[in-house]
Write an enzyme that holds these catalytic residues in place. Sequence first.
Site, PDB file in Angstrom:
ATOM      1  N   TRP A   1      54.865   1.537  69.599  1.00  0.00           N
ATOM      2  CA  TRP A   1      54.284   2.218  70.887  1.00  0.00           C
ATOM      3  C   TRP A   1      55.323   3.251  71.016  1.00  0.00           C
ATOM      4  O   TRP A   1      56.537   2.922  71.371  1.00  0.00           O
ATOM      5  CB  TRP A   1      54.045   1.357  71.797  1.00  0.00           C
ATOM      6  CG  TRP A   1      53.681   2.107  73.107  1.00  0.00           C
ATOM      7  CD1 TRP A   1      52.449   2.242  73.504  1.00  0.00           C
ATOM      8  CD2 TRP A   1      54.242   2.652  74.333  1.00  0.00           C
ATOM      9  NE1 TRP A   1      52.063   2.953  74.619  1.00  0.00           N
ATOM     10  CE2 TRP A   1      53.307   3.177  75.136  1.00  0.00           C
ATOM     11  CE3 TRP A   1      55.619   2.812  74.602  1.00  0.00           C
ATOM     12  CZ2 TRP A   1      53.559   3.788  76.471  1.00  0.00           C
ATOM     13  CZ3 TRP A   1      55.921   3.134  75.855  1.00  0.00           C
ATOM     14  CH2 TRP A   1      55.005   3.773  76.743  1.00  0.00           C
TER      15      TRP A   1
ATOM     16  N   ASN B   1      62.406  -3.320  68.699  1.00  0.00           N
ATOM     17  CA  ASN B   1      61.607  -3.158  69.981  1.00  0.00           C
ATOM     18  C   ASN B   1      62.552  -2.853  71.035  1.00  0.00           C
ATOM     19  O   ASN B   1      63.549  -3.771  71.273  1.00  0.00           O
ATOM     20  CB  ASN B   1      61.015  -4.459  70.340  1.00  0.00           C
ATOM     21  CG  ASN B   1      60.051  -4.466  71.520  1.00  0.00           C
ATOM     22  OD1 ASN B   1      59.603  -3.369  72.160  1.00  0.00           O
ATOM     23  ND2 ASN B   1      59.998  -5.716  72.075  1.00  0.00           N
TER      24      ASN B   1
ATOM     25  N   CYS C   1      56.303  -1.885  71.369  1.00  0.00           N
ATOM     26  CA  CYS C   1      56.370  -2.290  69.972  1.00  0.00           C
ATOM     27  C   CYS C   1      56.481  -3.667  69.784  1.00  0.00           C
ATOM     28  O   CYS C   1      56.863  -4.703  70.587  1.00  0.00           O
ATOM     29  CB  CYS C   1      57.384  -1.738  69.385  1.00  0.00           C
ATOM     30  SG  CYS C   1      57.776   0.003  69.483  1.00  0.00           S
TER      31      CYS C   1
ATOM     32  N   GLU D   1      41.913  -0.754  91.510  1.00  0.00           N
ATOM     33  CA  GLU D   1      41.765  -1.377  90.050  1.00  0.00           C
ATOM     34  C   GLU D   1      40.566  -0.604  89.313  1.00  0.00           C
ATOM     35  O   GLU D   1      40.738  -0.668  88.092  1.00  0.00           O
ATOM     36  CB  GLU D   1      41.738  -2.710  90.350  1.00  0.00           C
ATOM     37  CG  GLU D   1      41.446  -3.590  89.153  1.00  0.00           C
ATOM     38  CD  GLU D   1      42.551  -3.529  88.039  1.00  0.00           C
ATOM     39  OE1 GLU D   1      43.608  -3.049  88.265  1.00  0.00           O
ATOM     40  OE2 GLU D   1      42.250  -4.210  86.933  1.00  0.00           O
TER      41      GLU D   1
END
Length: 610
Positions: free
Chosen positions: A75, A101, A2, A483
């Site tokens: 989030w 957060n 967040c 990756e």
Amino acid sequence: MCGIIGYIGKEKSLPILIKGLKALEYRGYDSAGIALIVNNKIETRKSVGQVKILEQSLKNKFNLDSHIGIGHTRWATHGIPNKPNAHPHSDCLKNISVVHNGIIENYKELKKYLQKNGHHFLSDTDSEIIPHLIEDFINKGKSFDRALSDTIKMIKGAYALVIINIKTPKILYATKFSSPLVIGVGKGENIIASDSSALVGRTKDVIYLKDGEIAKISKKDISITNLKNKKTPIEIVRLETDLEQAQKGDFPHFMLKEIFEGPEVIRLAYGGRINSNDGEVKLGGLEEIMNELKGIKRIMILACGTSYYAGLVGEYLFDEIAKIPTEVHFASEFRYKNKPFNEKTLAIVISQSGETADTLAALQKAKKHGLLTIGIVNTVGSTIARETNAGVYNHAGPEIGVASTKAFLSQLTIIFLIAIYLQKNEGNKNSSKKLLKEIERIPKKIKIILDQSKEIEKLARKYKNYENFLFLGRRYNYPVALEGALKLKEVSYIHAEGYCAGEMKHGPIAMISSKFPTVAIIPQNGISEKMFSNLEEIKARKGLIFAIATKGDNKIASLADDVFYIPKTIELLEPLLTIVPLQLFAYYIGIKRGYDVDKPRNLAKSVTVE
Ligand code: F6R
């Protein structure tokens, strides 16, 4: 995770909050909300989805003439992304509004206690207990200030909070523990946010709030106290980074822009730090611990995600160049490791954001065990950059695309420089000269790859409908396989697995079929023959192969279905080249499948929860 923000000052708060929230969206974007004090009342508005949806919903909807407010972009951790779970959250009487957060670990027991005391909850979040707990203390006769400090003594976990209170409409309250908060000191206004990206255009003078501190912020004043209610000294720092850089320019997406910045970020990483004629590397950020570095016998790299994969390349580089045994740990697993720590071990912490909670926790553990710590961090002034003993900044500029691309190239470059810097034997100067001469050639070689991006786009069109991919590489290109698979997963939601090619026959080969393509990273080097044999095994099972190979390698064309050629370089710098077509491949597949590659679902740029 967040992003949170608060504003108080001469301007109308709403546009400033919305602009700040947009800058903080990299921290999460599944819902957003604001609360403003308007005519002695707290007005709260929330919406599901990105901040632009909140912004649209606010157009002409209510009287927004307020000079104090808070905002949040979420989030989700506790409770699905819906309006009730979106922040800000309030107490029963709607006198207090809070953005949070972090994670309150003991929220369940506190919620039970509050419910018994008559508090009614509207969300599934952990955060909602905070305004209620403050209210509960006020109901017991405490002042707001006292209620807030008693609340933070009761909550366990990580938090950054910005709070407004109807009874003190000219004050923003803020406090933090383990989650970042920065106060932007303006003229006739102050702004507080999860990080400085939300301050762009308003101020470059900042105060980093420390754990356990409580800030009371008015239009013109800021006072900070600790939990013992003692005033703490205020240190204002001038930000040097040019945050305005974070614009898309002519590129359709940040991700593409940042991939194309590859050559430049490598130059920025080595620029002013190397002299290839003398084989010298100078790292100003490590000068003050130079003597301690001389005694280092072992290296531990701590990082997450893409930064961890850069660390895996580092394992080979430190081993080969500096001859120092190196191990790489997922920061999130490091807390469970009881390694025989000793003072001859160097912990290298890699983080683009400098705020990743797991990486920070790993750093703290390394420090607790007395290890020397250095950071490879992109975000200047971030928590990890401040908490390491010394470090080397990436100077790659802000990375906005949620999927990390340019930071990876920059991290690889800096690890490479540190490996040369840590070489103990002066007799290695000749080999250092060669290595440094080659790194100076890499940006041009990447440019050659980028100039062929249309070819990758064509391949993306061909492969975009497959639902599974295997990425294979060996040695330096094994982390690149990991990756490359991560990039594809993140932005195209295709299942992709990265493997070291030698492991394929121990299990994953079972998956190979004509519907399960393999991306093979097979530049011409001492181990390409072995890679070639692995690819023969795939072909024998009718697997499709898309190979990344060295220009002039005609043999691979006879085996692979598609080949993308990259320029030749030395093996230990190959990852800087081989990753670029894979980043482009993921990008083009993502957009061809119609996804928002800059803000993939479920992700956030800075992962500030453990
Ligand atoms: C992947 C990605 C993440 C980050 C990871 C660590 O594209 O961006 O895997 O690499 O969350 O983040 P930092 O480097 O900020 O610590």
